[in-house]
Every structure is written in structure tokens, then in C-alpha cells.
Design an enzyme around this catalytic site. Sequence first.
Site, PDB file in Angstrom:
ATOM      1  N   ASP A 145      -4.081   2.437  -4.984  1.00  0.00           N
ATOM      2  CA  ASP A 145      -2.715   2.445  -4.453  1.00  0.00           C
ATOM      3  C   ASP A 145      -2.354   1.206  -3.649  1.00  0.00           C
ATOM      4  O   ASP A 145      -1.364   1.214  -2.925  1.00  0.00           O
ATOM      5  CB  ASP A 145      -2.480   3.701  -3.603  1.00  0.00           C
ATOM      6  CG  ASP A 145      -2.960   3.544  -2.178  1.00  0.00           C
ATOM      7  OD1 ASP A 145      -3.999   2.875  -1.972  1.00  0.00           O
ATOM      8  OD2 ASP A 145      -2.300   4.073  -1.276  1.00  0.00           O
ATOM      9  N   GLU A 146      -3.131   0.151  -3.770  1.00  0.00           N
ATOM     10  CA  GLU A 146      -2.791  -1.045  -2.983  1.00  0.00           C
ATOM     11  C   GLU A 146      -3.172  -2.309  -3.724  1.00  0.00           C
ATOM     12  O   GLU A 146      -4.071  -2.313  -4.564  1.00  0.00           O
ATOM     13  CB  GLU A 146      -3.502  -1.008  -1.620  1.00  0.00           C
ATOM     14  CG  GLU A 146      -4.989  -1.005  -1.742  1.00  0.00           C
ATOM     15  CD  GLU A 146      -5.716  -0.948  -0.418  1.00  0.00           C
ATOM     16  OE1 GLU A 146      -5.391  -1.743   0.473  1.00  0.00           O
ATOM     17  OE2 GLU A 146      -6.619  -0.114  -0.293  1.00  0.00           O
ATOM     18  N   ASP A 165       0.847  -1.205   0.000  1.00  0.00           N
ATOM     19  CA  ASP A 165       0.000   0.000   0.000  1.00  0.00           C
ATOM     20  C   ASP A 165       0.878   1.249   0.000  1.00  0.00           C
ATOM     21  O   ASP A 165       1.752   1.406   0.847  1.00  0.00           O
ATOM     22  CB  ASP A 165      -0.893  -0.034   1.258  1.00  0.00           C
ATOM     23  CG  ASP A 165      -1.904   1.103   1.294  1.00  0.00           C
ATOM     24  OD1 ASP A 165      -3.079   0.832   1.541  1.00  0.00           O
ATOM     25  OD2 ASP A 165      -1.507   2.275   1.107  1.00  0.00           O
TER      26      ASP A 165
HETATM   27  P1  TTP Z   1      -5.176   5.066   1.434  1.00  0.00           P
HETATM   28  O1  TTP Z   1      -4.168   4.034   1.046  1.00  0.00           O
HETATM   29  O2  TTP Z   1      -6.242   4.683   2.379  1.00  0.00           O
HETATM   30  O3  TTP Z   1      -4.433   6.321   2.089  1.00  0.00           O
HETATM   31  P2  TTP Z   1      -3.060   6.995   1.725  1.00  0.00           P
HETATM   32  O4  TTP Z   1      -2.325   6.223   0.689  1.00  0.00           O
HETATM   33  O5  TTP Z   1      -3.302   8.423   1.407  1.00  0.00           O
HETATM   34  O6  TTP Z   1      -2.298   6.959   3.103  1.00  0.00           O
HETATM   35  P3  TTP Z   1      -1.641   5.697   3.844  1.00  0.00           P
HETATM   36  O7  TTP Z   1      -0.175   5.989   3.910  1.00  0.00           O
HETATM   37  O8  TTP Z   1      -2.271   5.672   5.185  1.00  0.00           O
HETATM   38  O9  TTP Z   1      -1.947   4.489   3.019  1.00  0.00           O
HETATM   39  O10 TTP Z   1      -5.873   5.633   0.152  1.00  0.00           O
HETATM   40  C1  TTP Z   1      -5.188   5.820  -1.083  1.00  0.00           C
HETATM   41  C2  TTP Z   1      -5.674   7.074  -1.760  1.00  0.00           C
HETATM   42  O11 TTP Z   1      -7.068   6.986  -1.996  1.00  0.00           O
HETATM   43  C3  TTP Z   1      -5.469   8.318  -0.933  1.00  0.00           C
HETATM   44  O12 TTP Z   1      -4.186   8.897  -1.136  1.00  0.00           O
HETATM   45  C4  TTP Z   1      -6.587   9.209  -1.383  1.00  0.00           C
HETATM   46  C5  TTP Z   1      -7.682   8.267  -1.818  1.00  0.00           C
HETATM   47  N1  TTP Z   1      -8.734   8.214  -0.789  1.00  0.00           N
HETATM   48  C6  TTP Z   1      -9.823   9.074  -0.923  1.00  0.00           C
HETATM   49  O13 TTP Z   1      -9.918   9.838  -1.882  1.00  0.00           O
HETATM   50  N2  TTP Z   1     -10.790   9.039   0.043  1.00  0.00           N
HETATM   51  C7  TTP Z   1     -10.733   8.216   1.144  1.00  0.00           C
HETATM   52  O14 TTP Z   1     -11.629   8.239   1.998  1.00  0.00           O
HETATM   53  C8  TTP Z   1      -9.606   7.331   1.251  1.00  0.00           C
HETATM   54  C9  TTP Z   1      -9.496   6.412   2.436  1.00  0.00           C
HETATM   55  C10 TTP Z   1      -8.633   7.374   0.266  1.00  0.00           C
HETATM   56 MG    MG Z   2      -2.107   4.133   0.836  1.00  0.00          MG
END
Ligand code: TTP
Ligand code: MG
Length: 402
Positions: A110-111, A16
Site C-alpha cells: 500500500d505504499e 501510503d
Molecule cells: P500500513 O501502511 O503500515 O498500515 P495501514 O495502511 O493499515 O494504516 P496507516 O493509515 O497507518 O498507513 O500497512 C499496510 C497494510 O499492510 C495494512 O493495512 C495491513 C498490512 N500489515 C500487516 O498485515 N501487518 C503489519 O504488521 C503491518 C504494519 C501492516
Molecule cells: Mg498504509
Amino acid sequence: MDRFDSDTRLCLIHADMDAFFAAVEVLDNPSLAGQPLIIGHPGRRGVVATASYEARKFGVHSAMPSVEAVRLCPTGVWRAPRASRYQEVSRQVMGVFGEFTPQVEPLSVDEAFLDIGASFRLFGGAISIAQKIRERVPEVTGGLTVSIGVASNKFLAKVASDLEKPNGLTVVDPDRIQQWLDPMAVEKIWGVGPKTREVLHGIGLRQVGHIREAGVDLLVRHLGESSGRHLWQLAHGEDERTVETEHEVQSISTENTFTTDVTPGQEAKKFLRRAAEEVSRSLRDQQLRARTVRLKVRTGSFRTMTRSQTLETPIQDAGTLFKVSIELLAEADLQEEGIRLLGLGAGNLIDASNPRQQGLFDDISGTLRDEKVTRLLDESRKTPGIIPLQRGCLIEPPDQDS
Ligand code: TTP
Ligand code: MG
């Protein structure tokens, strides 16, 4: 770590990206580095997409109303999301995962889960592979970092990848799963959202160990048969779900040529509503969910264009299909021409029994609510002797003069 590299039980990776949207913005504009960066629209109705780790120190997080984020972090630097750029980077990152195994299941932009069971001979054990991914991702993207969980199943890998963020690597020792899970807060369990957490706290279950000890009956009583059992199994570190790559059925679609050209107004919307119902029904019948919604538009002068949107969470419900199709229609470059043909398609299909990214046990999102309505409609279709139910929005108003 070395002893883990020869442990073939460790065949699941969850990877991720760290603060993904924010990290891409910093990559493209290094002067944003180190700033409390918030991605979203700061207006009254906006929500935060994500925030840099610097902004998170103020309490800002994804899905928070923007007004609250402004209050918590008045010095925050705001940037509007740039979806197509994130898609581009997402493709690069998924490409890196694909270098190590064809068994990649993207879970959102992103994962992804990777089944590396067949890759050991080529790349070494799980730890070697994880390390190589952590090197390749910044190399290919120009500097972004990824956090990785390595475990013996999906659930454990997913929980693990979150623990050492950013740029972390967490390995779940297959011989110490229970000790690792037990002290964890219940909300760390993938799918336990605020609502389920409240239910669990209400019956005194705050840690994963409490859930395990509570017994399955108590959980079923408070969360229902399927969620209760599922949660109980997860609390034991058990998860049978396999990594699902894209389904053989590539897409499901329907299209219509209008007898006379229509405008993007009522007539087009009416068709899209029906098309969304039809596509959603096919998805449900084949137990599939779609990550991508596609719209095909042909104008009166036979110009044909397609627009598509890939969603974070795979969907099946007509409501979301319709909503996205309307957004895509607004993007079509009609140049004042009428519409001759419209088509709605669902692509990037996956098995519907796959876990959803969020709220596995919660019934709080509109999509899940819509799916409940949809299930009722399906049941009425299949029950002999009763007139099938229909959505109110699809019922034609009676003619004025009849
Ligand atoms: P995530 O992987 O949940 O968050 P992140 O990558 O920003 O942070 P982390 O390091 O904790 O993984 O989500 C990936 C992307 O998806 C995030 O950058 C933005 C988008 N997203 C939204 O637009 N709305 C949301 O509610 C979430 C959870 C994510
Ligand atoms: Mg992320």
C-alpha cells in the site's frame, strides 16, 4: 503551498494508503463504516494485521496479539484478511502512481516512493502532482484515501507521509529541514523500531535533535558502525538513496524433474529446501531481494500450474523462501496426483541495498536472524581452507545400516 510548487528540490513523494486492509473492507461493505474494525483472526494465536482509525482509538494496532486487541476493544468488529482483494486494489493504486512518473518504487502492498523530478513540466510541481494523486486514488479505487509526504529525499518523504494521516499531505520545506526534524521523537525515524528506541532512550536520546547533537561516535558505539552512521545522517535529514524501479533481472529460479513422481511430503520438501538455498544464494550473489515467490508444479499427467505470493517486505533468505514455497505447495491443486516437476522462483527483484520497510536498525525479526546465519554460511564458502558450513536441516542422516 504555491511557493513549493516551483521548488524543484521537492522531487520525492512517498504515498501510503490509509488503514489499507480495513479501508478496503469498508469499501466493499459500507455498513462497516465508522465501526472499530479489526483485520485479523481473533483467536489465541492470531495477530492484528491492521485496524480502522476508530479501533485505533482503543489502542489497537498492527502486529498486536489478537487477544490483547480483544481485551482493549471488546466491541471490535473482526474481519479475516482477503489477500487477493488487497493485491487487486494495490495494483490499481500503483497504476495511479504510474500515471505521474515511471519512477515508482513500491515499498509494500500500500505504499510507494515516486521520483517526480522529470514530471514537473507535464503535471506542474510537486504539490500539484500530490494533489492530483489524492484525487485520482479515490476516483480509481471507488473511495479509498492516501496520505502523501513531499520532500527532497526518501527519508524525509517517508516520515512526512505519516504525519497527517488519514488523507493528509505534508510538505517538508527544504530550507527548514533541521527545525522540522529536531523536535520529533526518535521512533519517527524510518527503521527505528522498539529495540533501537530503547537503546537510544537508554543513552538519553529521545528526539531527533538529540541524535544529531550526540555525535556520530556515540551512535556507532551503541548501534554499530553502519547503523550508527546511517542514523546520524538521517538525523541531519540526509539520505542519498534513489528511487529504484524493478531490476532488469526479472527472476531467478531453479527446477527439478524427479526420476519417479513424488508426493507433497518429505521428498518434495527436501527439494524445496535445497532450491530455497540455491535461489537465496543467487539473490545474495547478485545483491537482489525478491518481492514475489513463485512455485511451479507439474503433475504425473503433465498438468502444469504455478502459484505465487507477493510479500510485504522483499526477501533474500532461504528460510522465508522455503516457508512460502511450502505454503504455495499446499495451495496446488494436485487432485491426488504425484508430482513430476517442481520449480521455485524469486521474482519482482529489487536492489538489495534498498532500505527494508521495517526494523532497519533492529535485529529482532526471524528474517534478519536468518540473514545473519546466511552471511556466516556465505563467508565459510568463500574462505579457502575451511570446509563450508551447512545448515543442519540440509545434512542427510547417515543410512541406518552403514
Ligand atoms: P500500513 O501502511 O503500515 O498500515 P495501514 O495502511 O493499515 O494504516 P496507516 O493509515 O497507518 O498507513 O500497512 C499496510 C497494510 O499492510 C495494512 O493495512 C495491513 C498490512 N500489515 C500487516 O498485515 N501487518 C503489519 O504488521 C503491518 C504494519 C501492516
Ligand atoms: Mg498504509
